[in-house]
Write an enzyme that holds these catalytic residues in place. Structure first.
Site, PDB file in Angstrom:
ATOM      1  CB  THR A 121      -0.900   0.026   1.253  1.00 52.56           C
ATOM      2  OG1 THR A 121      -1.536   1.305   1.377  1.00 52.56           O
ATOM      3  CG2 THR A 121      -0.093  -0.203   2.522  1.00 52.56           C
ATOM      4  CE1 TYR A 145      -3.548  -2.043   5.553  1.00 53.22           C
ATOM      5  CE2 TYR A 145      -3.357   0.267   4.910  1.00 53.22           C
ATOM      6  CZ  TYR A 145      -3.512  -1.070   4.568  1.00 53.22           C
ATOM      7  OH  TYR A 145      -3.625  -1.426   3.249  1.00 53.22           O
TER       8      TYR A 145
END
Length: 327
Positions: A121, A145
């Protein structure tokens, strides 16, 4: 072990991007084998190959599935991906995402599966020093995250350095849209992504959209993001899988369009595609929310031959809207 077409183990294949990638794998002649706990995935999204239920932390179950199908490679999506949740419960993210990946890699090593494509990501970059973002820019996540994904990238680099693993990390920006044929689409519970929330507000099925801040250092004061159609993402995963067949070591690629759209741009496009008004209001800006995140995708084009072909805003919005009308 089954024979015939090559099998690919797809962890998290019942999720949004995973299910679209399974369709792309099937179209490319592979048999995708979805491995999913269904805690956050959708059984109905598994349409192009078998579903094997299991948890990433269950190493023996992973090995059992690998022995049954003999996959030539793994595409690894399975992860928790809510930034806010990761702030409140970081251990959940480190256990599921990081420890789960270590469990997967141990099973792969035991069964001698040496190719992996990882769903990473742009959150690994944190607040970038500039845009567009290149792969060699500093990675400094600002939430657990993003940190969990960066930790996984480091684990993959270290494993690849031993010569036993060929790994590709795909750092994608804002996944959006739905299968053009309408067979699958986005369905998160809860939904936190801007485009489905804007569409739901236009449809009258959700509260008015909240725009977090209107004083960002951008042309219209709202955050700018790089939106990439999920079908383009799926294509990149198939190409990255091919890359691991002939290239050892670790490689990372940004996946985006190279162009940003503001929140107000998304609202305007939503209204244009649906013919409906998007009710919206403003709230305070979110802490640590970068004003702009736009990819430099040139490495993916040069090495993988990949580029975004379906990611103009009208295509993204129209496919997502068609899916929402069917759902």
């Amino acid at each position: 072990m089954t024979t015939g077409a090559q099998h690919i183990l797809v962890t998290g294949g019942a999720g949004y991007i995973g299910s679209h990638t399974c369709k792309a794998l099937a179209a490319a002649g592979y048999i995708p084998v979805t491995y999913d706990s269904l805690v956050r995935g959708n059984r109905w999204a598994v349409k192009w190959g078998p579903l094997e239920e299991g948890d990433l932390l269950d190493g023996e179950r992973l090995r059992e599935v690998m022995r049954a199908y003999g996959p030539v490679g793994v595409i690894h999506f399975a992860a928790f991906a809510y930034v806010g949740e990761s702030m409140h419960d970081p251990l959940l993210y480190y256990r599921n995402n990081v420890a789960g990946t270590v469990s997967l890699l141990e099973a792969m090593a035991a069964e001698r599966v040496g190719r992996l494509v990882f769903s990473s990501t742009c959150a690994t970059y944190g607040v970038p020093p500039g845009n567009p973002i290149r792969e060699d820019m500093p990675q400094a996540p600002i939430n657990p995250y993003g940190q969990s994904k960066l930790m996984i990238e480091q684990v993959l680099k270290d494993c690849a350095a031993t010569g036993t693993l060929a790994a590709v990390a795909l750092r994608y920006f804002n996944a959006a849209g739905a299968d053009p044929a309408g067979e699958i689409g986005e369905a998160h519970h809860p939904e936190t992504h801007l485009i489905p929330l804007a569409l739901a507000a236009a449809k009258g099925e959700a509260e008015p959209l909240t725009i977090f801040g209107d004083d960002q250092p951008t042309p219209d004061g709202t955050c700018i993001r790089d939106y990439i159609h999920v079908t383009d993402l799926a294509d990149a995963h198939v190409r990255a899988l091919g890359h691991t067949a002939t290239n050892a070591g670790f490689a990372a690629f940004n996946l985006g369009t190279g162009k940003g759209a503001s929140i107000l741009d998304i609202i305007a496009a939503t209204q244009r595609v649906t013919g409906r008004r998007v009710p919206h209001g403003y709230g305070p800006p979110r802490a640590g929310d970068p004003a702009e995140l736009v990819a430099d995708p040139s490495r993916a084009k040069a090495v993988l031959g990949w580029e975004a072909r379906h990611s103009d805003l009208d295509t993204i919005l129209s496919t997502a809207w068609n899916w929402m009308q069917r759902a």
